[in-house]
Design a protein around this motif. Structure first.
Motif, PDB file in Angstrom:
ATOM      1  N   VAL A  45       0.831  -1.200   0.000  1.00 19.22           N
ATOM      2  CA  VAL A  45       0.000   0.000   0.000  1.00 19.22           C
ATOM      3  C   VAL A  45       0.867   1.251   0.000  1.00 19.22           C
ATOM      4  N   THR A  46       1.984   1.211   0.707  1.00 17.23           N
ATOM      5  CA  THR A  46       2.859   2.379   0.811  1.00 17.23           C
ATOM      6  C   THR A  46       3.987   2.359  -0.202  1.00 17.23           C
ATOM      7  N   GLY A  47       3.992   1.420  -1.091  1.00 15.06           N
ATOM      8  CA  GLY A  47       5.057   1.340  -2.077  1.00 15.06           C
ATOM      9  C   GLY A  47       6.373   0.882  -1.482  1.00 15.06           C
ATOM     10  N   GLY A  48       6.311   0.122  -0.396  1.00 11.96           N
ATOM     11  CA  GLY A  48       7.514  -0.395   0.251  1.00 11.96           C
ATOM     12  C   GLY A  48       8.140   0.566   1.240  1.00 11.96           C
ATOM     13  N   ARG A  49       7.571   1.767   1.382  1.00  8.05           N
ATOM     14  CA  ARG A  49       8.133   2.756   2.313  1.00  8.05           C
ATOM     15  C   ARG A  49       7.632   2.516   3.725  1.00  8.05           C
ATOM     16  N   VAL A  50       8.488   2.746   4.679  1.00 10.97           N
ATOM     17  CA  VAL A  50       8.087   2.668   6.083  1.00 10.97           C
ATOM     18  C   VAL A  50       8.056   4.054   6.722  1.00 10.97           C
ATOM     19  N   ARG A  51       8.587   5.046   6.027  1.00 12.58           N
ATOM     20  CA  ARG A  51       8.573   6.427   6.508  1.00 12.58           C
ATOM     21  C   ARG A  51       8.474   7.369   5.316  1.00 12.58           C
ATOM     22  N   SER A  52       7.938   8.539   5.568  1.00 13.58           N
ATOM     23  CA  SER A  52       7.980   9.622   4.594  1.00 13.58           C
ATOM     24  C   SER A  52       8.405  10.868   5.351  1.00 13.58           C
ATOM     25  N   GLU A  53       8.558  11.965   4.648  1.00 13.47           N
ATOM     26  CA  GLU A  53       9.033  13.181   5.307  1.00 13.47           C
ATOM     27  C   GLU A  53       8.087  13.630   6.414  1.00 13.47           C
ATOM     28  N   LEU A  54       6.803  13.441   6.224  1.00 12.68           N
ATOM     29  CA  LEU A  54       5.812  13.890   7.198  1.00 12.68           C
ATOM     30  C   LEU A  54       5.136  12.738   7.926  1.00 12.68           C
ATOM     31  N   SER A  55       5.710  11.546   7.880  1.00  9.39           N
ATOM     32  CA  SER A  55       5.024  10.386   8.438  1.00  9.39           C
ATOM     33  C   SER A  55       5.041  10.337   9.955  1.00  9.39           C
ATOM     34  N   ASP A  56       5.640  11.322  10.608  1.00  7.16           N
ATOM     35  CA  ASP A  56       5.623  11.359  12.071  1.00  7.16           C
ATOM     36  C   ASP A  56       4.438  12.168  12.585  1.00  7.16           C
ATOM     37  N   LEU A  57       3.356  12.182  11.829  1.00  7.57           N
ATOM     38  CA  LEU A  57       2.152  12.899  12.243  1.00  7.57           C
ATOM     39  C   LEU A  57       1.639  12.317  13.557  1.00  7.57           C
ATOM     40  N   PRO A  58       1.209  13.173  14.481  1.00 15.82           N
ATOM     41  CA  PRO A  58       0.674  12.647  15.739  1.00 15.82           C
ATOM     42  C   PRO A  58      -0.658  11.933  15.528  1.00 15.82           C
ATOM     43  N   LEU A  59      -0.974  11.031  16.438  1.00 15.34           N
ATOM     44  CA  LEU A  59      -2.215  10.254  16.340  1.00 15.34           C
ATOM     45  C   LEU A  59      -3.453  11.130  16.332  1.00 15.34           C
ATOM     46  N   GLU A  60      -3.390  12.253  17.055  1.00 13.62           N
ATOM     47  CA  GLU A  60      -4.557  13.118  17.183  1.00 13.62           C
ATOM     48  C   GLU A  60      -4.658  14.160  16.080  1.00 13.62           C
ATOM     49  N   ALA A  61      -3.724  14.160  15.122  1.00 14.25           N
ATOM     50  CA  ALA A  61      -3.776  15.114  14.014  1.00 14.25           C
ATOM     51  C   ALA A  61      -5.066  14.919  13.236  1.00 14.25           C
ATOM     52  N   LEU A  62      -5.719  16.029  12.918  1.00 14.47           N
ATOM     53  CA  LEU A  62      -7.006  15.973  12.230  1.00 14.47           C
ATOM     54  C   LEU A  62      -6.819  16.179  10.736  1.00 14.47           C
ATOM     55  N   VAL A  63      -7.484  15.335   9.964  1.00 12.82           N
ATOM     56  CA  VAL A  63      -7.387  15.371   8.508  1.00 12.82           C
ATOM     57  C   VAL A  63      -8.634  16.055   7.961  1.00 12.82           C
ATOM     58  N   GLU A  64      -8.420  17.020   7.073  1.00 14.32           N
ATOM     59  CA  GLU A  64      -9.514  17.738   6.427  1.00 14.32           C
ATOM     60  C   GLU A  64      -9.324  17.622   4.917  1.00 14.32           C
ATOM     61  N   VAL A  65     -10.390  17.275   4.217  1.00 13.05           N
ATOM     62  CA  VAL A  65     -10.333  17.162   2.759  1.00 13.05           C
ATOM     63  C   VAL A  65     -10.437  18.558   2.165  1.00 13.05           C
TER      64      VAL A  65
END
Length: 136
Positions: free
Chosen positions: A25-45
């Motif tokens: 699903v991630t293309g074999g990546r385990v990290r990205s530049e912003l992948s340290d997002l906190p659990l409580e971060a809110l996503v808005e479309v």
């Protein structure tokens, strides 16, 4: 592929699992530049992102869940039944692509009086606030 949850006896609790591995699903990546997002971060479309074509099913599902309300990274992980790390990578990719924006609470950088003067609140300001509260 189906499985019965641990401890279930009947056939009514059978769920279907995804046959796609998380690393696919991630293309074999385990990290990205912003992948340290906190659990409580809110996503808005972002406007216009819901009609995005050509996205993988996991990203479309994120857009569907976050289309009408803010959804946290932890909630998306539970709703999509994907590991947190995978959801973090997908959301950070979508943020870079301009489909979503992520709202995080950035912690205040408290400066203790050592180093540069522009690195946050000074200790004297915090002591003044504490003294003011104590005086009440």
């Amino acid at each position: 592929m189906t499985y019965a949850p641990f401890g279930s006896q009947g056939h009514g609790d059978v769920r279907e699992t995804s046959t796609v591995r998380p690393y696919a699903v991630t293309g074999g990546r385990v990290r990205s530049e912003l992948s340290d997002l906190p659990l409580e971060a809110l996503v808005e479309v972002l406007p216009g992102a819901v009609s995005s074509f050509g996205l993988p099913p996991e990203k479309r599902a994120i857009l569907q869940h976050a289309a009408h309300t803010y959804v946290s990274i932890a909630e998306l992980s539970a709703l999509l039944r994907l590991p947190l790390g995978v959801v973090r990578i997908l959301v950070s990719d979508m943020q870079e692509e301009g489909h979503v924006t992520v709202h995080t609470s950035t912690p205040v950088n408290v400066h203790t009086g050592h180093g540069s003067s522009n690195s946050g609140l000074s200790l004297s300001v915090l002591e003044s606030v504490l003294n003011g509260i104590s005086a009440l």
